[in-house]
Motif scaffolding. Sequence first.
Motif, PDB file in Angstrom:
ATOM      1  N   PRO A  97      23.618 -18.773  -8.266  1.00 21.33           N
ATOM      2  CA  PRO A  97      22.185 -19.314  -8.706  1.00 21.33           C
ATOM      3  C   PRO A  97      21.497 -19.439  -9.824  1.00 21.33           C
ATOM      4  O   PRO A  97      22.325 -19.609 -11.458  1.00 21.33           O
ATOM      5  N   ALA A 117      15.742 -19.677 -14.668  1.00 18.90           N
ATOM      6  CA  ALA A 117      14.863 -18.452 -14.073  1.00 18.90           C
ATOM      7  C   ALA A 117      14.100 -17.733 -15.206  1.00 18.90           C
ATOM      8  O   ALA A 117      15.143 -17.941 -16.257  1.00 18.90           O
ATOM      9  N   ASP A 134      16.453 -13.752 -10.957  1.00 17.18           N
ATOM     10  CA  ASP A 134      17.399 -14.862  -9.423  1.00 17.18           C
ATOM     11  C   ASP A 134      18.331 -13.654  -9.348  1.00 17.18           C
ATOM     12  O   ASP A 134      18.766 -13.551  -8.258  1.00 17.18           O
ATOM     13  N   TRP A 143      16.277 -17.127  -0.688  1.00 14.60           N
ATOM     14  CA  TRP A 143      17.428 -16.551  -0.913  1.00 14.60           C
ATOM     15  C   TRP A 143      17.939 -15.379   0.782  1.00 14.60           C
ATOM     16  O   TRP A 143      17.845 -15.885   1.376  1.00 14.60           O
ATOM     17  N   ARG A 157      17.150 -10.096  -8.362  1.00 13.25           N
ATOM     18  CA  ARG A 157      17.037  -9.666  -7.038  1.00 13.25           C
ATOM     19  C   ARG A 157      17.600 -10.153  -6.419  1.00 13.25           C
ATOM     20  O   ARG A 157      17.465  -9.285  -5.306  1.00 13.25           O
TER      21      ARG A 157
END
Length: 280
Positions: free
Chosen positions: A188, A213, A220, A172, A223
């Motif tokens: 993602p 994820a 993700d 990332w 994040r």
Amino acid sequence: MEAALTLQQALRWAQAQLPASDSARLDAEVLLAFVLQKTRVHLYTWPEAELSPEAHTQFAQLISARAKGEPIAYLTGTQEFWSLPLVTNRHTLIPRADTELLVELALTLVPDGPLRVLDLGTGSGAIALALASERPDWQLTGVDRVADAVELARSNAARLKINNASFVPSDWFAALTGKRYDLIVSNPPYIDDADPHLTQGDVRFEPRSALVAPAAGLADIQRITVDAGEHLAVGGYLMLEHGWQQGSAVRDCLSAAGFVAVATHQDLAGRDRVTMGQRP
């Protein structure tokens, strides 16, 4: 499969070997055209032409692999995205038509002029290269934590002679300290580990790390939305592809991270597919 079949007979045989495919005819055409290094039109222009023994063997092997579920893009090593012929391999997701909505939105909703654009989790480079091909005055950076994916994206850019896109390894934003962009896009991982679709179709063969994820598929995305503010210029946009049932949750993530003008856009099937927000 008997020797010396005509192209027409070979296609009929192949379709019969693919009862589980909902695109058996197309699969057979694409694979036979790949073996012959011809267009699909050629197959119907010369239906009585005979397969050579070598082509016969290769075609039979490919049809056998397809019958076991292997994706066409991995068998041929190519997949078209935004009219770009991209090389694909098992290190990355197969570019899909749904993701073209992300490209379309970026091209229509972001102001014209030179921009710095970041593609997170670039994979084969599909999104970055599509945008770079349409906007020569944009500077695209694609990142991926998988080194093999970065190399594949670089080779796609070189082969397509797209010079305004570069690709670097990064988990990332980890390797992007101090860098800011006018637009950040990402497709993602967003599938829940318990999703039954992971045992069906092409995704069985794609890298699980690029699909799944934690936190019901939202980890993700959460994040990215939390960290994106440090890397977006004032007024810059964040655009995220996500699952069709995740629109509300992704809007909540963006709003909680301080984004404004948060909105979700639907794909051609009318399902939530891309959510975006602007840094105030």
